[in-house]
Design a protein around this motif. Structure first.
Motif, PDB file in Angstrom:
ATOM      1  N   ARG A  86       0.826  -1.206   0.000  1.00 51.54           N
ATOM      2  CA  ARG A  86       0.000   0.000   0.000  1.00 51.54           C
ATOM      3  C   ARG A  86       0.867   1.266   0.000  1.00 51.54           C
ATOM      4  O   ARG A  86       0.621   2.207  -0.769  1.00 51.54           O
ATOM      5  CB  ARG A  86      -0.942  -0.007   1.210  1.00 51.54           C
ATOM      6  N   CYS A  89       2.716   1.671  -3.434  1.00 51.17           N
ATOM      7  CA  CYS A  89       1.783   2.079  -4.486  1.00 51.17           C
ATOM      8  C   CYS A  89       1.448   3.565  -4.361  1.00 51.17           C
ATOM      9  O   CYS A  89       1.366   4.288  -5.366  1.00 51.17           O
ATOM     10  CB  CYS A  89       0.500   1.257  -4.420  1.00 51.17           C
ATOM     11  N   ARG A  93       2.709   6.141  -7.505  1.00 50.65           N
ATOM     12  CA  ARG A  93       1.615   6.420  -8.449  1.00 50.65           C
ATOM     13  C   ARG A  93       1.862   7.649  -9.336  1.00 50.65           C
ATOM     14  O   ARG A  93       1.611   7.585 -10.548  1.00 50.65           O
ATOM     15  CB  ARG A  93       0.295   6.560  -7.690  1.00 50.65           C
ATOM     16  N   THR A 113      -7.384  -5.001   6.466  1.00 51.40           N
ATOM     17  CA  THR A 113      -8.317  -4.945   5.331  1.00 51.40           C
ATOM     18  C   THR A 113      -8.637  -6.339   4.784  1.00 51.40           C
ATOM     19  O   THR A 113      -9.645  -6.514   4.103  1.00 51.40           O
ATOM     20  CB  THR A 113      -7.742  -4.111   4.183  1.00 51.40           C
ATOM     21  N   LEU A 115      -7.149  -7.723   2.356  1.00 51.62           N
ATOM     22  CA  LEU A 115      -7.091  -7.628   0.897  1.00 51.62           C
ATOM     23  C   LEU A 115      -5.903  -8.416   0.340  1.00 51.62           C
ATOM     24  O   LEU A 115      -4.835  -8.476   0.952  1.00 51.62           O
ATOM     25  CB  LEU A 115      -6.963  -6.172   0.461  1.00 51.62           C
ATOM     26  N   ASP A 119      -5.535  -6.592  -5.040  1.00 55.16           N
ATOM     27  CA  ASP A 119      -6.641  -5.719  -4.652  1.00 55.16           C
ATOM     28  C   ASP A 119      -6.124  -4.391  -4.102  1.00 55.16           C
ATOM     29  O   ASP A 119      -6.695  -3.329  -4.353  1.00 55.16           O
ATOM     30  CB  ASP A 119      -7.520  -6.403  -3.605  1.00 55.16           C
ATOM     31  N   ILE A 120      -5.037  -4.471  -3.341  1.00 58.85           N
ATOM     32  CA  ILE A 120      -4.421  -3.236  -2.824  1.00 58.85           C
ATOM     33  C   ILE A 120      -3.956  -2.373  -3.996  1.00 58.85           C
ATOM     34  O   ILE A 120      -4.249  -1.175  -4.062  1.00 58.85           O
ATOM     35  CB  ILE A 120      -3.229  -3.552  -1.910  1.00 58.85           C
ATOM     36  N   GLY A 122      -4.961  -2.389  -6.985  1.00 59.86           N
ATOM     37  CA  GLY A 122      -6.102  -1.923  -7.753  1.00 59.86           C
ATOM     38  C   GLY A 122      -6.720  -0.647  -7.218  1.00 59.86           C
ATOM     39  O   GLY A 122      -7.326   0.127  -7.967  1.00 59.86           O
ATOM     40  N   GLU A 123      -6.579  -0.389  -5.914  1.00 62.26           N
ATOM     41  CA  GLU A 123      -7.091   0.854  -5.338  1.00 62.26           C
ATOM     42  C   GLU A 123      -6.314   2.068  -5.861  1.00 62.26           C
ATOM     43  O   GLU A 123      -6.868   3.163  -5.965  1.00 62.26           O
ATOM     44  CB  GLU A 123      -7.001   0.801  -3.817  1.00 62.26           C
ATOM     45  N   PHE A 124      -5.046   1.882  -6.182  1.00 63.73           N
ATOM     46  CA  PHE A 124      -4.200   2.974  -6.641  1.00 63.73           C
ATOM     47  C   PHE A 124      -4.109   3.045  -8.167  1.00 63.73           C
ATOM     48  O   PHE A 124      -3.862   4.116  -8.720  1.00 63.73           O
ATOM     49  CB  PHE A 124      -2.792   2.822  -6.061  1.00 63.73           C
ATOM     50  N   PRO A 126      -6.551   1.794 -10.765  1.00 64.08           N
ATOM     51  CA  PRO A 126      -7.784   1.156 -11.232  1.00 64.08           C
ATOM     52  C   PRO A 126      -7.863   0.964 -12.744  1.00 64.08           C
ATOM     53  O   PRO A 126      -8.624   0.107 -13.215  1.00 64.08           O
ATOM     54  CB  PRO A 126      -8.873   2.111 -10.737  1.00 64.08           C
TER      55      PRO A 126
END
Length: 330
Positions: A86, A89, A93, A113, A115, A119-120, A122-124, A126
């Motif tokens: 996390r 990322c 980014r 979480t 996750l 998935d982690i 993917g939050e940053f 998408p």
């Protein structure tokens, strides 16, 4: 589709460095990011990473503590511990080109979480294709060019197969699968089962006990994977059974050695202090137990490992709890 020629490798530990070597061996161009300036200096001046991969000569490759090194690359490979995904990322980014693949080379489930690593990411990211690399791979053997196979999971077949070319060489054979969930689950839970296997070995409980533990551990991994929508067949491959076998029988495994020390009588704290690197199974055990409780899943080995490393039970208590469970159909 644009060919992937330059790959930013984020994380210059043993695994990130070994993967950078593998990328170079495949004829591509890795650029390596590290937090540690001394590591960067060693790579740049001496073509070595003695801190994390001692004795291994590295190919010429750019290395930096500046994340702008990720700009203008064709793919991003994140090779840091799962609990750090996390943070990495978040800071990288702004430097990542639009829509390029993000490949995660970490094995674990985020605590708090629950996750998966993809998935982690993917939050940053998408709008980026996401993939995960996982398999029965010790970093030093990959770096040395010893024969190795691994799995790259990506829902997009064309991108997944393009990623195979980033790593494929005479000594590293990657396979593609669309099953990202199964690949993530297999790579994560095997670390928890490896701690238990290490305890069995350290306690001198015999080959029968370790074989039983590993087999029932595979069933446990399959139970969680199926609940999360994975393809059960994935766990019969490199990222499932293959990785589980290596980690539960390979003495270079940090998770196995951690369990082994506890089997020999060390406390969880003492065992952790003797292992000089991240033990992914510790945090993953906690996250898996959180998932099991939320989903009402029966994961007795993972629960026992988590209780053991949390100091709630002894090794003998863990053994008794598993052996005294009700008899039932396999």
């Amino acid at each position: 589709m644009k060919k992937m020629e330059t790959v930013a490798v984020l994380g210059a530990g043993a695994w990130g460095t070994a993967l950078a070597v593998a990328i170079a061996r495949a004829g591509k161009k890795p650029v390596l990011w590290a937090r540690n300036a001394a590591v960067v200096d060693d790579i740049q001046k001496n073509r070595r990473n003695e801190k994390y991969l001692p004795g291994q000569e590295l190919p010429p490759m750019p290395a930096s503590c500046d994340l702008s090194i990720a700009k203008d690359t064709d793919a991003i490979l994140i090779a840091v511990p799962a609990q750090q995904i996390r943070a990495v990322c978040g800071v990288v980014r702004p430097h990542v080109a639009k829509s390029i693949p993000i490949l995660i080379a970490a094995k674990g489930i985020e605590t708090g979480t629950d996750l998966l690593v993809t998935d982690i990411a993917g939050e940053f990211f998408p709008d980026h294709p996401l993939a995960v690399l996982s398999g029965p791979n010790f970093a030093d053997e990959v770096a040395k060019g010893l024969p190795t196979a691994t799995t790259i999971a990506c829902a997009d077949e064309a991108i997944g197969k393009s990623l195979l070319d980033v790593f494929g060489s005479q000594t590293l054979r990657p396979y593609w699968t669309a099953d990202v969930i199964g690949t993530c689950i297999g790579g994560s839970l095997k670390n928890v089962i490896a701690i238990a296997a290490g305890v069995v070995a350290g306690k001198d409980l015999g080959d029968n006990a370790r074989a039983a533990l590993v087999t029932r551990g595979l069933a446990e991994i399959g139970r969680l994977a199926a609940h999360m929508g994975a393809n059960p067949q994935t766990l019969m491959g490199l990222s499932g059974m293959g990785d589980l076998m290596l980690t539960c029988y390979g003495e270079k495994s940090r998770n196995f050695r951690y369990g082994f020390l506890m089997g020999k009588g060390a406390s969880p704290t003492e065992a952790k202090q003797k292992i000089s690197a991240t033990i992914e199974g510790i945090e993953t055990a906690r996250a898996v137990c959180e998932l099991a409780q939320k989903k009402s899943l029966e994961l007795p080995i993972s629960m026992a490992v988590n209780a053991l490393i949390s100091g709630k039970i002894s090794v003998q208590d863990a053994m008794n709890g598993l052996l005294n469970r009700p008899l039932k159909q396999e």
